[in-house]
Design an enzyme around this catalytic site. Structure first.
Site, PDB file in Angstrom:
ATOM      1  N   ASP A 144       2.463  -9.237   3.260  1.00 61.85           N
ATOM      2  CA  ASP A 144       2.730  -8.286   2.183  1.00 61.85           C
ATOM      3  C   ASP A 144       3.730  -8.893   1.209  1.00 61.85           C
ATOM      4  O   ASP A 144       4.939  -8.884   1.439  1.00 61.85           O
ATOM      5  CB  ASP A 144       3.280  -6.978   2.779  1.00 61.85           C
ATOM      6  CG  ASP A 144       3.492  -5.914   1.712  1.00 61.85           C
ATOM      7  OD1 ASP A 144       3.074  -6.137   0.555  1.00 61.85           O
ATOM      8  OD2 ASP A 144       4.069  -4.848   2.041  1.00 61.85           O
TER       9      ASP A 144
ATOM     10  N   LYS B 278       8.026  -8.292  -3.973  1.00 60.34           N
ATOM     11  CA  LYS B 278       9.238  -8.102  -3.177  1.00 60.34           C
ATOM     12  C   LYS B 278      10.256  -9.192  -3.520  1.00 60.34           C
ATOM     13  O   LYS B 278       9.895 -10.252  -4.027  1.00 60.34           O
ATOM     14  CB  LYS B 278       8.894  -8.228  -1.686  1.00 60.34           C
ATOM     15  CG  LYS B 278       8.126  -7.044  -1.107  1.00 60.34           C
ATOM     16  CD  LYS B 278       7.868  -7.267   0.376  1.00 60.34           C
ATOM     17  CE  LYS B 278       6.988  -6.204   0.981  1.00 60.34           C
ATOM     18  NZ  LYS B 278       7.668  -4.911   1.183  1.00 60.34           N
TER      19      LYS B 278
ATOM     20  N   ASP C 289       3.747  -7.499   8.957  1.00 58.09           N
ATOM     21  CA  ASP C 289       3.266  -6.220   8.424  1.00 58.09           C
ATOM     22  C   ASP C 289       1.901  -5.823   9.018  1.00 58.09           C
ATOM     23  O   ASP C 289       1.309  -4.821   8.623  1.00 58.09           O
ATOM     24  CB  ASP C 289       3.186  -6.300   6.889  1.00 58.09           C
ATOM     25  CG  ASP C 289       3.389  -4.953   6.211  1.00 58.09           C
ATOM     26  OD1 ASP C 289       3.922  -4.035   6.860  1.00 58.09           O
ATOM     27  OD2 ASP C 289       2.998  -4.818   5.028  1.00 58.09           O
TER      28      ASP C 289
ATOM     29  N   ASP D 168       3.402  -2.196  -3.897  1.00 56.84           N
ATOM     30  CA  ASP D 168       3.991  -2.513  -2.587  1.00 56.84           C
ATOM     31  C   ASP D 168       3.786  -1.364  -1.589  1.00 56.84           C
ATOM     32  O   ASP D 168       4.028  -1.534  -0.399  1.00 56.84           O
ATOM     33  CB  ASP D 168       5.484  -2.825  -2.765  1.00 56.84           C
ATOM     34  CG  ASP D 168       6.068  -3.545  -1.560  1.00 56.84           C
ATOM     35  OD1 ASP D 168       5.281  -3.988  -0.682  1.00 56.84           O
ATOM     36  OD2 ASP D 168       7.309  -3.663  -1.491  1.00 56.84           O
TER      37      ASP D 168
ATOM     38  N   GLU E 216       1.173  -0.364  -0.216  1.00 51.08           N
ATOM     39  CA  GLU E 216      -0.240  -0.673   0.021  1.00 51.08           C
ATOM     40  C   GLU E 216      -0.741  -0.197   1.383  1.00 51.08           C
ATOM     41  O   GLU E 216      -1.924   0.063   1.549  1.00 51.08           O
ATOM     42  CB  GLU E 216      -0.472  -2.185  -0.131  1.00 51.08           C
ATOM     43  CG  GLU E 216      -0.167  -3.038   1.111  1.00 51.08           C
ATOM     44  CD  GLU E 216       1.299  -2.998   1.558  1.00 51.08           C
ATOM     45  OE1 GLU E 216       2.166  -2.713   0.718  1.00 51.08           O
ATOM     46  OE2 GLU E 216       1.561  -3.246   2.745  1.00 51.08           O
TER      47      GLU E 216
ATOM     48  N   ARG F 154      -0.405   2.545   3.090  1.00 54.63           N
ATOM     49  CA  ARG F 154      -0.996   3.894   3.120  1.00 54.63           C
ATOM     50  C   ARG F 154      -2.384   3.906   2.475  1.00 54.63           C
ATOM     51  O   ARG F 154      -3.222   4.722   2.831  1.00 54.63           O
ATOM     52  CB  ARG F 154      -0.041   4.891   2.449  1.00 54.63           C
ATOM     53  CG  ARG F 154       0.184   4.652   0.990  1.00 54.63           C
ATOM     54  CD  ARG F 154       1.491   5.248   0.502  1.00 54.63           C
ATOM     55  NE  ARG F 154       2.652   4.514   0.991  1.00 54.63           N
ATOM     56  CZ  ARG F 154       3.916   4.822   0.692  1.00 54.63           C
ATOM     57  NH1 ARG F 154       4.180   5.854  -0.094  1.00 54.63           N
ATOM     58  NH2 ARG F 154       4.913   4.097   1.150  1.00 54.63           N
TER      59      ARG F 154
HETATM   60 ZN    ZN Z   1       3.318  -3.295   3.814  1.00 53.47          ZN
HETATM   61 ZN    ZN Z   2       4.242  -3.179   0.845  1.00 52.99          ZN
END
Ligand code: ZN
Ligand code: ZN
Length: 514
Positions: free
Chosen positions: A287, A294, A305, A364, A366, A368
């Site tokens: 991620d 990030k 992740d 970010d 993502e 869900r």
């Molecule tokens: Zn994530």
């Molecule tokens: Zn994320």
């Protein structure tokens, strides 16, 4: 490392090291008489250890007493036998108060015994369990074996051979005669569950270039073959056909080079069951945050992740091997949230598989999106009565609960309680978080049905509320946010640094209890 049960009557002193696990003693449990002999309460110190003590001229227990050993939790007394018996060393490890015994105290003490054996370079170890316990013997034997197996984990595939160090060969567990019956099943079960956890740990620890969604699918394929699960792997074309646009949106930046994979594993019990449980794991193999990139610090551990998907794979492996009684379908939604000219954007509006339109407020958020489409697919195709999703979903849950407890959100009290209870059995803590209706405001979008995130406040709750939009009425659902527990920095007990495999043992316990 082999773990076995000692044959009844076998002398423990044939091992390099003997460790007796002991509950907290009262002062008068060890009484020294004038002749330097020790009378011990039959309840607290096992018969086996008293026999050995006699061979050591009754000096072992009296020295333990002299050094103030009282069986406090984690307390240790160890001594060299100086050739008096075959074993080189003999020790006591404290389990704490007998009234507070939990399965996790047995796992933790097993981890201490394991460390002690390493320190003493003992190739063979005999562990003596106390004579009297209040928990079922099956569970205690499983817990001790599980603690040992989980302590024996090392991620050393990138270490040079000569770096690998000392290894224990065999550990024998000595049980009192009344407990001996057939505890072999307990050992088998512990080993299988630990294998599931270590499988998840390996996947989490692997780098994102090595473990991309395709590789994850290959691993799942191997596991399916080994454990008799049926497997389906959806590639990007199938995902498109199934209108899983949220998942494809996340995958888009890396679509050509690192395509997404949705993996479905199906376990059917020998006898058809009424229950049908779906597990959904977030499998973001890396991620970057996407265009909402990030920070370096925030990105550093983002290979982890996919810990939710790893937990689902570990769980599916274990329940298939130990033959759960209910039908379970496990989904691993694997995708890289990369960055590039094809990235999905903040401001995009994507129509989900369910038909709900989603405004992307932050690329970010993502996880869900990936979970939402997968849950919809599962509901459409499998008609489950229960869905449990597990994901490293939000930083907010880490702020709220720290790193030793996961958040659980649920629309069903009984399901939520059952998972929390399973977590207690497994030594994995869950804290119920609210699905605060008033916070739905935050994820309202002026342009679409919903947006994928709001402001910082209550971030783990708004993430759960987003997911809830994709759960149909009548389906029991629990969402496990394991962002704080999936990856560990400082080893403790039987938890190493790196991937924890958090959730596997709780989910196995939950499924086996159904
Ligand atoms: Zn994530
Ligand atoms: Zn994320």
């Amino acid at each position: 490392m082999k773990i076995s049960l000692a044959k009844p009557g076998k002398l423990a002193d044939e091992n390099d090291l003997i460790i007796a696990l002991t509950f907290k003693l009262k002062q008068d449990d060890i009484k020294q008489t004038t002749k330097n002999t020790v009378k011990t309460s039959p309840v607290k110190i096992s018969k086996n250890i008293k026999e050995l003590d006699e061979k050591l001229n009754s000096l072992f227990l009296s020295s333990a007493q002299d050094e103030g050993f009282l069986g406090d939790e984690g307390q240790e007394f160890i001594t060299n036998t100086l050739g008096q018996i075959k074993a080189k060393s003999i020790g006591l490890l404290g389990l704490g108060d007998a009234h507070d015994q939990t399965l996790d105290s047995f796992r933790k003490i097993a981890a201490l015994a394991f460390k002690l054996a390493h320190r003493k370079r003992a190739k063979t170890v005999g562990i003596m369990v106390p004579d009297k316990v209040t928990l079922p013997w099956f569970d205690i034997v499983s817990a001790v074996a599980e603690g040992l197996h989980l302590s024996n984990y090392r991620f050393d595939r990138y270490r040079r051979r000569d770096d690998k160090g000392f290894a224990i060969k065999e550990i024998e567990i000595y049980l009192p005669s009344q407990a001996i019956q057939d505890q072999k099943t307990a050992l088998m079960r512990a080993q299988t569950v630990a294998q599931g956890v270590c499988l998840a740990r390996d996947l989490i620890n692997e780098g994102p270039m090595e473990l991309n969604p395709e590789k994850f699918a290959q691993e799942a394929h191997k596991i399916a073959q080994e454990s008799g699960l049926t497997i389906e792997i959806f590639d990007e074309k199938k995902l498109k056909k199934e209108k899983m646009n949220l998942m494809l949106g996340v995958a888009q930046a890396s679509l050509m080079t690192i395509p997404p994979r949705l993996i479905k594993l199906h376990y059917k019990p020998a006898k058809p069951s009424k229950r049908k449980i779906v597990l959904v794991g977030k499998g973001v193999t890396f991620d970057s945050g996407g265009l909402d990139l990030k920070s370096s610090e925030g990105m550093l551990e983002m290979k982890t992740d996919m810990s939710g998907a790893a937990a689902v794979l570990g769980t599916m492996y274990a329940i298939a091997k130990i033959q759960a009684k209910v039908e379970v379908i496990g989904y691993m939604a694997c995708v890289e949230n990369g960055i590039g000219p094809h990235s999905y954007h903040p401001g995009d509006i994507i129509t989900s598989r369910k038909g709900i339109t989603v405004e992307i407020a932050n690329t970010d958020a993502e996880g869900r999106l990936v979970l939402a489409d997968t849950m919809t697919y599962a509901i459409d195709n499998d008609q489950p009565d229960t869905i449990i999703d597990i994901a490293t979903l939000t930083g907010s849950i880490v702020i709220a609960l720290g790193q030793k407890m996961a958040g659980i959100f649920s629309n069903d009290d009984a399901l939520c309680d059952a998972i929390i209870q399973s977590g207690k059995m497994a030594g994995e803590s869950f804290w119920r978080m609210p699905l605060t209706p008033g916070l739905k405001e935050i994820i309202k979008s002026p342009l679409a049905d919903i947006k994928n995130c709001g402001d910082r406040y209550g971030g783990s709750i708004t993430a759960a509320l987003f997911l809830q939009e994709f759960v149909d009425q009548g389906i029991k659902w629990a969402h496990l946010d394991i962002a704080g527990c999936a990856n560990n920095h400082k080893p403790y007990g039987y938890i190493p640094s790196g991937g924890v495999g958090f959730g596997v043992r709780t989910l196995v316990d939950y499924v086996m209890g159904q």
